[in-house]
Design a protein around this motif. Structure first.
Motif, mmCIF file in Angstrom:
data_model
loop_
_atom_site.group_PDB
_atom_site.id
_atom_site.type_symbol
_atom_site.label_atom_id
_atom_site.label_comp_id
_atom_site.label_asym_id
_atom_site.label_seq_id
_atom_site.Cartn_x
_atom_site.Cartn_y
_atom_site.Cartn_z
ATOM 1 N N CYS A 46 0.891 -1.355 -0.017
ATOM 2 C CA CYS A 46 -0.031 0.055 -0.095
ATOM 3 C C CYS A 46 0.978 1.165 0.022
ATOM 4 C CB CYS A 46 -0.662 0.279 1.087
ATOM 5 S SG CYS A 46 -2.008 1.344 1.456
ATOM 6 N N ASP A 59 -13.357 -6.854 -2.956
ATOM 7 C CA ASP A 59 -14.780 -6.902 -3.331
ATOM 8 C C ASP A 59 -14.701 -6.330 -4.589
ATOM 9 O OD1 ASP A 59 -17.392 -6.457 -2.987
ATOM 10 O OD2 ASP A 59 -17.322 -4.672 -2.128
ATOM 11 N N HIS A 61 -13.777 -5.008 -8.127
ATOM 12 C CA HIS A 61 -12.641 -4.525 -8.666
ATOM 13 C C HIS A 61 -11.819 -3.808 -7.547
ATOM 14 C CE1 HIS A 61 -14.438 -5.929 -12.576
ATOM 15 N NE2 HIS A 61 -13.386 -6.386 -12.852
ATOM 16 N N ARG A 62 -12.165 -3.643 -6.313
ATOM 17 C CA ARG A 62 -11.772 -3.124 -5.335
ATOM 18 C C ARG A 62 -10.921 -4.098 -4.292
ATOM 19 N NH1 ARG A 62 -14.448 2.516 -4.003
ATOM 20 N NH2 ARG A 62 -14.757 3.395 -5.957
ATOM 21 N N GLU A 64 -9.145 -3.653 -0.570
ATOM 22 C CA GLU A 64 -9.141 -2.850 0.653
ATOM 23 C C GLU A 64 -7.867 -3.237 1.558
ATOM 24 O OE1 GLU A 64 -12.659 -1.902 3.706
ATOM 25 O OE2 GLU A 64 -11.720 -3.632 4.553
ATOM 26 N N GLU A 71 -9.075 2.109 -0.309
ATOM 27 C CA GLU A 71 -9.458 0.845 -1.432
ATOM 28 C C GLU A 71 -8.611 1.470 -2.729
ATOM 29 O OE1 GLU A 71 -13.466 0.595 -1.784
ATOM 30 O OE2 GLU A 71 -13.785 -0.394 0.134
ATOM 31 N N PHE A 72 -8.205 0.224 -3.544
ATOM 32 C CA PHE A 72 -7.580 0.541 -4.609
ATOM 33 C C PHE A 72 -8.441 -0.120 -5.787
ATOM 34 C CE2 PHE A 72 -3.911 1.123 -2.030
ATOM 35 C CZ PHE A 72 -3.346 2.254 -2.380
ATOM 36 N N ASP A 73 -8.445 0.457 -7.182
ATOM 37 C CA ASP A 73 -9.191 -0.300 -8.217
ATOM 38 C C ASP A 73 -7.985 -1.123 -8.596
ATOM 39 O OD1 ASP A 73 -9.910 -1.115 -10.698
ATOM 40 O OD2 ASP A 73 -11.263 0.600 -10.693
ATOM 41 N N LYS A 78 -5.692 3.032 -9.332
ATOM 42 C CA LYS A 78 -6.224 4.008 -8.703
ATOM 43 C C LYS A 78 -6.632 4.069 -7.390
ATOM 44 C CE LYS A 78 -9.643 7.805 -9.656
ATOM 45 N NZ LYS A 78 -8.356 8.904 -8.840
ATOM 46 N N CYS A 80 -8.835 4.932 -4.433
ATOM 47 C CA CYS A 80 -10.431 5.374 -4.571
ATOM 48 C C CYS A 80 -11.023 5.945 -3.301
ATOM 49 C CB CYS A 80 -11.087 4.055 -4.817
ATOM 50 S SG CYS A 80 -10.889 3.232 -6.327
ATOM 51 N N THR A 81 -10.473 5.803 -2.310
ATOM 52 C CA THR A 81 -10.912 6.172 -0.766
ATOM 53 C C THR A 81 -9.844 6.757 0.030
ATOM 54 O OG1 THR A 81 -10.830 4.191 0.230
ATOM 55 C CG2 THR A 81 -12.908 4.596 -1.072
ATOM 56 N N ASP A 87 -1.711 6.540 -5.982
ATOM 57 C CA ASP A 87 -2.137 5.372 -6.833
ATOM 58 C C ASP A 87 -0.948 4.338 -6.540
ATOM 59 O OD1 ASP A 87 -4.407 6.656 -7.577
ATOM 60 O OD2 ASP A 87 -3.262 6.769 -9.564
#
Length: 107
Positions: A46, A59, A61-62, A64, A71-73, A78, A80-81, A87
């Motif tokens: 991370c 979960d 395409h994400r 955690e 969360e990443f895609d 990317k 995301c949160t 990224d």
């Protein structure tokens, strides 16, 4: 992108559907994901903390992060949160005729 740009990483059947594993490919610590039979690869660490994404919760395409729940895609890397602001690198993958996942490490 040519065939020689791809490096053999892991057998596709070693990754259960809707799950993630960590692998070492040519000195790179990567996370490889199986999302409904489609495979993706990202850096495994991370960008927010020193946590392995393969230990996180996938979960769709994400992924955690297990440390702070950002969360990443997995398709693009990317962030995301929050608390993520940077990224991760995502890598192209393909499944070979031999059943192995191949990852392109070329930028």
């Amino acid at each position: 992108m040519t065939e020689e740009n791809y490096i053999k990483a892991v057998e596709a059947n070693k990754i259960p559907e809707d799950d993630v594993i960590g692998v070492d490919v040519n000195g790179y610590n990567l996370a490889v994901y199986n999302v409904e039979g489609e495979f993706f690869a990202t850096d495994n660490i991370c960008t927010h903390g020193n946590a392995k994404l393969c230990d996180g919760f996938l979960d769709g395409h994400r992924i955690e992060c297990p440390l702070h729940q950002g969360e990443f895609d997995v398709r693009s890397g990317k962030a995301c949160t929050s608390p993520l602001t940077e990224d991760i690198k995502a890598y192209p993958t393909k499944v070979g005729d031999d059943g192995f996942i191949y990852i392109s490490m070329i930028e």
